[in-house]
Write an enzyme that holds these catalytic residues in place. Structure first.
Site, PDB file in Angstrom:
ATOM      1  N   ASP A 175       0.642  -1.085   0.070  1.00 32.43           N
ATOM      2  CA  ASP A 175      -0.037   0.070   0.086  1.00 32.43           C
ATOM      3  C   ASP A 175       0.769   1.346   0.108  1.00 32.43           C
ATOM      4  O   ASP A 175       1.917   1.336   0.849  1.00 32.43           O
ATOM      5  CB  ASP A 175      -1.023  -0.037   1.285  1.00 32.43           C
ATOM      6  CG  ASP A 175      -1.867   1.097   1.349  1.00 32.43           C
ATOM      7  OD1 ASP A 175      -2.807   1.138   0.545  1.00 32.43           O
ATOM      8  OD2 ASP A 175      -1.702   2.085   2.235  1.00 32.43           O
ATOM      9  N   GLU A 229       1.641   0.316  -5.002  1.00 37.85           N
ATOM     10  CA  GLU A 229       1.330   1.483  -5.533  1.00 37.85           C
ATOM     11  C   GLU A 229       2.418   2.614  -5.455  1.00 37.85           C
ATOM     12  O   GLU A 229       2.798   3.145  -4.589  1.00 37.85           O
ATOM     13  CB  GLU A 229      -0.001   2.061  -4.605  1.00 37.85           C
ATOM     14  CG  GLU A 229      -1.051   1.257  -4.706  1.00 37.85           C
ATOM     15  CD  GLU A 229      -2.061   1.727  -3.593  1.00 37.85           C
ATOM     16  OE1 GLU A 229      -3.383   2.227  -4.205  1.00 37.85           O
ATOM     17  OE2 GLU A 229      -1.928   2.092  -2.491  1.00 37.85           O
TER      18      GLU A 229
END
Length: 710
Positions: free
Chosen positions: A409, A438
Site C-alpha cells: 500500500d 502503489e
C-alpha cells in the site's frame, strides 16, 4: 525535574550538537554560557550560533565530549537556570543509525531452555521494564531490563510464560511510556497488549503448489475477507471470518459455487486479501457494528482479531488465518497479502513512537511529522532499524504463514533500497513470490531518486506497480467520475490505449515507456478504491440502457485480461459489482461492501464470458509475453481505421486480437482465410465458436475479438 521547573529547553540534535531554547521572558533570552552536567562532572558548551525564533532565543552549542545515551544530563546556564537534556533530532541522523543499528534476529520474544527472553530496541531509553500479567488476572509484575550493545534492552525470565500478557515501560526524556512490543506476534482483543505464545504449536506442513514461472502468468483477484462471505446467500457457515473465507464447496441459491470455490472455478491464480494484520477501526468484541478495509495498522506481525471466531483467544486468530491460507493452497491458488508499512493508525499512540520517539517517522524541514500518506504520518523506511523492521516482518509472514506475495500500500512512501532488499529476501526464502505496489509519487521528505515510485521503475525491475495510466486511459480517470476512457468509446485515448495494451513498454514510436518490462505493469480498471466500474458507468452514461453499459464494462475487463503485463481484477468486477455509488467505502456497511452472490447469479453469462477470457489468456502464451523484446518482435499492429485496435501475434500461436470500442459495427478485411473465432461479443473460451471462411469479418459494436489461425 518537573516540566514546570524548567527555565528553558535543551535538545540533543546531533551527536555533538545541542540546541537550547531560552524564552525571551527569561532574562530576555540571553545567556553568555552553558554547561552540561553528568555524574557530577561539568562540561562547558561552545556556543556556535545564536538567533531569535518567535518568542525564544535559539542557541546552537557544541559538546566536546562523547555523549552517552545511557546517562541523563542537565544543562545549566549562566543565571543558574537548568533543564534536563532531551533527545531531539539526533535520532534522525546517519550517525545515530550507524551507532545503534542492530542486526540480530531475536527482537521481541524468544524461547531458550527453561527461559523466556525479551529484547527491545530502545537506544534513547534510560530505563526499561517489562510488565507481565497472567491471563485472566489483574495482577502485574515488573521486571527490569538490562541495556546491552546497540541500544538493545534484554531480560530472561526463568519460567513458563505462555499466555502471559506483556508490555514494555520505557523511560525517555524523563517520561515513562507504556508500549506494546513492535515485534508482538499475538495480541489481546483489540490489540491492547501483547501475548506470549509458542508459534511452533501452530506450525504445519507447507502445501505444494503448481509451478509459477513468471509474474505475467498471474491473474490477481482482490477481495476482502468479510466482503467475500458476509452476504446472506453466500452459502458460507462462518460468515465474515477467516474460516468462512477458507470454506470449500460452498454454494449459492442456484447451487453454483460461491466463495473460495467460485474463485477457483473462475480460473485466477492469486487471491489478494485486503489487510489482515491487526488493525483499528473495528471493535473486535462487537465486530458486526463496524466495518473497515484494514488500512489502519496497529500491529504488523499479528493477525486481525475481528476475522477470528474468538478475538480474546490469542491462538485462535493465528490458527484460523493459517487454515485459510492452507485452504487456498489446497486449491492450487496463491495468497497475496496487502501490507501497509507506509504509516500507522495514530503516530502518537503507536508502539514505534512510544519506544523510540521521533525515530520511525519522517519529519519535514520544520521538524513536524510529514504527511505524504494523508493519514498523519509517513514511515521513515530509509532509516536502518525501520528498514530492518519491515524486512523482518516480511520474513516472518513468509516463513510463519506461507504467504506467496505482497501488495504494498502506498509503496511510493517507501524507499528503493528497502524494496530492493525485500525482493532479495523473497527470492531467497520463497522464489516466485510476487511483489506489487502503489508507486504514486507522494509529498514525503525523501529525495525523488530514492522513492519507490513508477518513475524509478528501472531501479526495481522485479517489482510490479499498479499502472494508473492503464486504468485511466481504458476506463477514464478515477478522479473525474464523468471522464470516459477508450473502452467507453472515447477515441481520444486510442494512442494511450495502444501503448498500455502492449505492456506500457514504449511499443509505438510515439509511446513513452512507462516500464522497461511487462512484468512490472499491473493492469487494472477497478480495485477496492474509488467507484466500481459499474457505478462509474451509471454516472458517465445516465441515459444509456444497461445493455450498452454491460458491453462497455465487458470490453474494459476484457482488455485487462488480454493485455501484456499482469491482469488484476476486483472481486465482483466480473458480475458488474456495485457499491450503490459509494466512491470510498472503507468504513461503509456490509450492504455496500459485500459481494452480492445473488447478483452473480443474475449475471452468470457475464461471469462465464470472463472465465472464457481467463482460459484464453492461460492457454495462449502470446497474451503473457515475458519481455519487452518478445513483445516488439512478436506483435504487429494492424492498420485499422480509428477507433479500432488490432494486433497480429506472429509467434507460434497465430492469433489476432481485435478491439472495437465504438457503438457501430466495423468491417475488417483479413489478409488470409481460415480463422477460428474464440472470442466475440457474446462468447469467449478456448473452443471454436465458429469458423471464418472468407477474409471479411464484421466486428460487433463495443466488443473484443480473438481469432486463431487454423
Amino acid at each position: 525535574m518537573m516540566a514546570a521547573d524548567r527555565n528553558f529547553f535543551a535538545y540533543l540534535d546531533d551527536m555533538k550538537i545541542i540546541t537550547i531554547l531560552l524564552p525571551l521572558s527569561y532574562h530576555h533570552g540571553l545567556s553568555s554560557s552553558f554547561s552540561m552536567t553528568c555524574d557530577f562532572q561539568e562540561h562547558p558548551l561552545n556556543i556556535i550560533e545564536k538567533r531569535q525564533i518567535d518568542n525564544n532565543m535559539k542557541y546552537i552549542c557544541e559538546f566536546s565530549k562523547e555523549y552517552s545515551f545511557e546517562k541523563q544530563y542537565l544543562v545549566t546556564d549562566e543565571h543558574g537556570g537548568k533543564t534536563e537534556l532531551q533527545i531531539g533530532a539526533v535520532i534522525r541522523t546517519k550517525a545515530f543509525d550507524e551507532k545503534f543499528y542492530y542486526d540480530g534476529d531475536d527482537l521481541g520474544v524468544t524461547f531458550e531452555e527453561g527461559q523466556t527472553r525479551f529484547k527491545l530496541w530502545a537506544p534513547t531509553a534510560t530505563q526499561v521494564k517489562i510488565k507481565l500479567r497472567p491471563a485472566n488476572s489483574s495482577f502485574s509484575e515488573f521486571v527490569k531490563m538490562k541495556r546491552e550493545e546497540r541500544g538493545v534492552w534484554s531480560v530472561a525470565v526463568s519460567r513458563d510464560l505462555e499466555f502471559f500478557q506483556y508490555s514494555f515501560l520505557i523511560l525517555v526524556n524523563q517520561e515513562w511510556r507504556e508500549a506494546i512490543d513492535p515485534y508482538a506476534t499475538a495480541v489481546t482483543a483489540n490489540g491492547e497488549l501483547g501475548v506470549i505464545v509458542r508459534l511452533e504449536k501452530t506450525h504445519r506442513q507447507r502445501i505444494p503448489l503448481p509451478p509459477f514461472e513468471n509474474p505475467v502468468d498471474a491473474i490477481i483477484y482482490e477481495t476482502h475477507i468479510r466482503d467475500l462471505t458476509i452476504h446472506p446467500h453466500s452459502g458460507v457457515t462462518n460468515k465474515g471470518l477467516y474460516l468462512g473465507a477458507g470454506e470449500h464447496n460452498t454454494k449459492g441459491r442456484d447451487g453454483g459455487p460461491t466463495g473460495l470455490a467460485y474463485i477457483k472455478d473462475l480460473g485466477v491464480t492469486h487471491i489478494e486479501f485486503l489487510p489482515f494484520h491487526d488493525f483499528a477501526g473495528v471493535d473486535e468484541l462487537n465486530r458486526d457494528k463496524e466495518y473497515n478495509w484494514g488500512y489502519n495498522p496497529l500491529h504488523f506481525n499479528a493477525p486481525e482479531g475481528s476475522y477470528s471466531t474468538d478475538p480474546s483467544a490469542p491462538y485462535a486468530r493465528i490458527i484460523e488465518l493459517k487454515q485459510l491460507i492452507d485452504q487456498v493452497h489446497k486449491l492450487g491458488l496463491r495468497v497475496i497479502m496487502d501490507v501497509v508499512y507506509n504509516h500507522v493508525y495514530i503516530r502518537e499512540t503507536s508502539s514505534f513512537e512510544k519506544v523510540v520517539p521521533g525515530y520511525y517517522f519522517r519529519h519535514n524541514e520544520m521538524g513536524l511529522p510529514s504527511n505524504g500518506t494523508g493519514v498523519g504520518n509517513d514511515i521513515a523506511s530509509e532509516r536502518k532499524m525501520v528498514r530492518k523492521y519491515i524486512i523482518d516482518s516480511i520474513q516472518f509472514w513468509l516463513k510463519e504463514y506461507h504467504i506467496d506475495g505482497f501488495r504494498f500500500d502506498l509503496m511510493g512512501i517507501l524507499d528503493i533500497q528497502t524494496m530492493q532488499e525485500i525482493r532479495k529476501v523473497c527470492d531467497c526464502l520463497s522464489p516466485g513470490t510476487i511483489i506489487l505496489g502503489e508507486g504514486w509519487n507522494l509529498n514525503t521528505p525523501l529525495p525523488v531518486d530514492q522513492k519507490a515510485i513508477i518513475g524509478n521503475q528501472a531501479k526495481m525491475p522485479q517489482i510490479a506497480q499498479f499502472n494508473d495510466k492503464f486504468r485511466d486511459c481504458i476506463k477514464g480517470s478515477s478522479f473525474n467520475l464523468f471522464d470516459k476512457g477508450f473502452a467507453f468509446g472515447n477515441e481520444h485515448y486510442i494512442e494511450a490505449a495502444n501503448e498500455v495494451i502492449t505492456g506500457s513498454i514504449g511499443f509505438t514510436k510515439e509511446g513513452t515507456a512507462l516500464f522497461n518490462e511487462p512484468i512490472q505493469s499491473v493492469n487494472y480498471v477497478e480495485c477496492h478504491d474509488n467507484h466500481t466500474m459499474w457505478d462509474k458507468l451509471l454516472a458517465c452514461l445516465p441515459s444509456a440502457d444497461d445493455s450498452l453499459r454491460m458491453k462497455y464494462h465487458r470490453l474494459a475487463t476484457g482488455i485487462v485480461l488480454l493485455s501484456q503485463g499482469i491482469p488484476f481484477l476486483h472481486s465482483g468486477q466480473e458480475f458488474f459489482r456495485t457499491k450503490k455509488g459509494d466512491g470510498n467505502s472503507y468504513r461503509s456497511s456490509d450492504e455496500v461492501n459485500q459481494l452480492d452472490w445473488d447478483r452473480m447469479i443474475s449475471y452468470k453469462n457475464q461471469v462465464e464470458y470472463i472465465k472464457g477470457l481467463i482460459q484464453v489468456r492461460k492457454e495462449f502464451p502470446c497474451f503473457r509475453m515475458r519481455t519487452a523484446a518478445q513483445i516488439r518482435k512478436n506483435i504487429q499492429q494492424l492498420q485499422l481505421p480509428s477507433p479500432l485496435l488490432g494486433y497480429w501475434f506472429n509467434n507460434d500461436d497465430g492469433i489476432i486480437l481485435l478491439i472495437n470500442p465504438s457503438i457501430k459495427k466495423q468491417e475488417v478485411l483479413l489478409t488470409v482465410r481460415d480463422w477460428a473465432v474464440l472470442v466475440d461479443h457474446e462468447n469467449a473460451g478456448i473452443t471454436t465458436i465458429r469458423m471464418l471462411d472468407g477474409r471479411d469479418l464484421i466486428i460487433e459494436p463495443v466488443s473484443i475479438n480473438v481469432l486463431l489461425k487454423k
